[in-house]
Design a protein around this motif. Structure first.
Motif, PDB file in Angstrom:
ATOM      1  N   ARG A 198     -28.649  42.589  38.736  1.00 46.47           N
ATOM      2  CA  ARG A 198     -28.790  43.474  39.900  1.00 46.47           C
ATOM      3  C   ARG A 198     -30.226  43.935  40.078  1.00 46.47           C
ATOM      4  O   ARG A 198     -30.775  43.882  41.186  1.00 46.47           O
ATOM      5  N   ASN A 199     -30.872  44.413  39.035  1.00 45.26           N
ATOM      6  CA  ASN A 199     -32.248  44.893  39.155  1.00 45.26           C
ATOM      7  C   ASN A 199     -33.248  43.760  39.313  1.00 45.26           C
ATOM      8  O   ASN A 199     -34.408  44.003  39.669  1.00 45.26           O
ATOM      9  N   ALA A 200     -32.821  42.523  39.035  1.00 55.23           N
ATOM     10  CA  ALA A 200     -33.700  41.373  39.210  1.00 55.23           C
ATOM     11  C   ALA A 200     -33.634  40.826  40.628  1.00 55.23           C
ATOM     12  O   ALA A 200     -34.391  39.911  40.968  1.00 55.23           O
ATOM     13  N   TYR A 201     -32.735  41.374  41.452  1.00 60.36           N
ATOM     14  CA  TYR A 201     -32.546  40.807  42.796  1.00 60.36           C
ATOM     15  C   TYR A 201     -33.806  40.939  43.645  1.00 60.36           C
ATOM     16  O   TYR A 201     -34.214  39.972  44.310  1.00 60.36           O
ATOM     17  N   ARG A 202     -34.431  42.110  43.645  1.00 62.45           N
ATOM     18  CA  ARG A 202     -35.606  42.314  44.502  1.00 62.45           C
ATOM     19  C   ARG A 202     -36.758  41.379  44.128  1.00 62.45           C
ATOM     20  O   ARG A 202     -37.292  40.680  45.013  1.00 62.45           O
ATOM     21  N   PRO A 203     -37.205  41.302  42.857  1.00 61.29           N
ATOM     22  CA  PRO A 203     -38.262  40.336  42.538  1.00 61.29           C
ATOM     23  C   PRO A 203     -37.844  38.889  42.797  1.00 61.29           C
ATOM     24  O   PRO A 203     -38.670  38.069  43.202  1.00 61.29           O
TER      25      PRO A 203
END
Length: 462
Positions: A198-203
């Motif tokens: 989930r937190n890797a989605y933006r990069p």
């Protein structure tokens, strides 16, 4: 009879069996599943991290411990371990399917039972054992992309998962009592957990688009910018003339389709001219550095940025060791989730379904896991040497067996070996006392002189 009724609600944002806890619409429900599937299948860093997790988990040993010390408790533990190794699918493949909860945040597995009747032709009774007990036939996943909706009662209790799955595309509900439901975390009872990506989605989102733009830029720089010049007496911008409108569309299509490959070539009418304009210079931004930055962010969000050490000419062995230990601790937490789910949702129904056979056990057996990586035998050896040197550890056969196992050494051969004189003297020196005590020893069975000397070195003497 005492009855209690809930008065409050969890506050889960849910409508019609669909959970809306995710604030980004593109990561909700099936759309989110499709995104996480693309991330795991297409991105090199995400794929490397997930591969590392699966390979480490696959080599972890699994065992079942009895819930008590009675013979029936031990029999129940042996039975559960047999069921793990007696399914139509291997335990390793089952764990591999379970690990999809790391990518998607959750996984749902139906429990399918069988009667253990030995080597029969019917798969519902085929087993390595013929004791007639009910065991696991398989624990098949109910794929995340087949989710139609979650079923709840009026008190926010999860009742099951309704799926709409190929190839027959019929809706069916798998009740929670007959399933194993794995989640990375629980927030407001959300059955979909939270993907570690989930937190890797933006990069990942920006990295993907920069890579696409970079590819287009490289192609244009290598091939040149195609430009077509129309004859001076032809106005291809005349929107009133249908012929000119068609000509303009054909020329635009031709310009867009020019590629440098084995099929390259252009056919132009008379007096038309085609040129490939070269690039005017280097770009202002270093896309390689930008992509590397996003790779680092993606790996960092799952505590796996050690996979980039050495690829970016940064990092040291000590830093790598610290980061891999943190990553191993995170994987250990995932293994704990698997064991806890089996211990709460899988093993108790398995024992209960066999009726009176396991009646009277102290407690249900517990599934446990071992370490995912071997310990540093050099550090263990140094620790034991130091502790034995100050008298805290007493070398004995049990300690030797432990060291042999940790170092992957052959086991001891009983009754055929001769101890070296130094080892014989050491074992005689630290020989436990006979029952009732012995002269020259303290209450712990250690020679008086050695005990006092050890206590002085440890600062235990007043």
């Amino acid at each position: 009879m005492f009855k209690d009724k809930e008065t409050g609600r969890i506050g889960q944002r849910r409508y019609g069996g669909t959970v809306y806890e995710e604030f980004l619409p593109e990561l909700r429900g099936k759309r989110g599943i499709a995104v996480y599937d693309e991330m795991s299948a297409n991105d090199d860093v995400v794929g490397a991290v997930l591969f590392a997790i699966e390979m480490l988990v696959r080599q972890a040993p699994w065992n079942v411990e009895p819930g008590g010390g009675t013979a029936k408790d031990k029999e129940a533990a042996v039975f559960v371990k047999q069921c793990m190794d007696d399914m139509s699918e291997t335990w390793a493949d089952t764990v591999s399917e379970i690990l999809s909860f790391i990518t998607f945040g959750w996984s749902y597995h139906e429990i399918v039972y069988k009667r253990r009747m030995g080597k029969t032709k019917d798969k519902r009774t085929r087993s390595k054992y013929d004791d007639g007990l009910v065991g696991w036939m398989k624990l098949p996943i109910r794929a995340q992309e087949t989710l139609y909706q979650w079923e709840y009662d009026s008190e926010d209790n999860l009742l099951g998962m309704t799926q709409l799955a190929p190839p027959d595309w019929k809706m069916c509900t798998v009740p929670v009592e007959k399933a194993l439901h794995f989640r990375t975390k629980s927030r407001k009872g959300n059955p979909e957990g939270r993907s570690i990506l989930r937190n890797a989605y933006r990069p990942w989102y920006f990295k993907k688009r920069i890579q696409e733009i970079e590819g287009i830029g490289i192609e244009r720089d290598l091939a040149g910018l195609p430009v077509i010049y129309a004859p001076e007496d032809m106005d291809i911008w005349d929107r009133e003339d249908p012929h000119m409108v068609q000509m303009h569309a054909e020329l635009e299509k031709m310009v867009k389709s020019i590629r440098r490959d084995e099929m390259e070539g252009v056919i132009l009418p008379c007096n038309f001219k085609l040129e490939l304009l070269s690039s005017g210079g280097t770009r202002q931004f270093d896309t390689n550095a930008i992509i590397e930055r996003y790779d680092t962010r993606i790996a960092m969000t799952v505590m796996a940025d050690f996979v980039l050490l050495g690829h970016q000419q940064t990092g040291s062995f000590a830093l790598s060791s610290d980061k891999t230990e943190l990553f191993a601790a995170a994987i250990g937490a995932f293994l704990d989730i698997i064991c806890e789910t089996f211990n709460s949702q899988g093993i108790p129904p398995l024992i209960d379904i066999n009726g009176k056979h396991f009646e009277g056990i102290t407690a249900y057996p517990k599934m446990v896991h071992g370490d995912i990586e071997d310990m540093d035998i050099a550090k263990v050896s140094a620790f034991i040497k130091d502790m034995a040197g100050i008298g805290v550890l007493v070398p004995d056969d049990a300690l030797e067996d432990y060291i042999r196992q940790a170092g992957h050494l052959p086991g001891r051969t009983s009754g055929t070996r001769e101890l070296a004189p130094a080892r014989q003297q050491q074992q005689e020196q630290w020989q436990p006392p006979e029952p009732g005590g012995a002269a020259g020893t303290d209450k712990e069975g250690i020679p008086d002189g050695n005990t006092e000397a050890a206590k002085k070195r440890l600062g235990r003497c007043l």
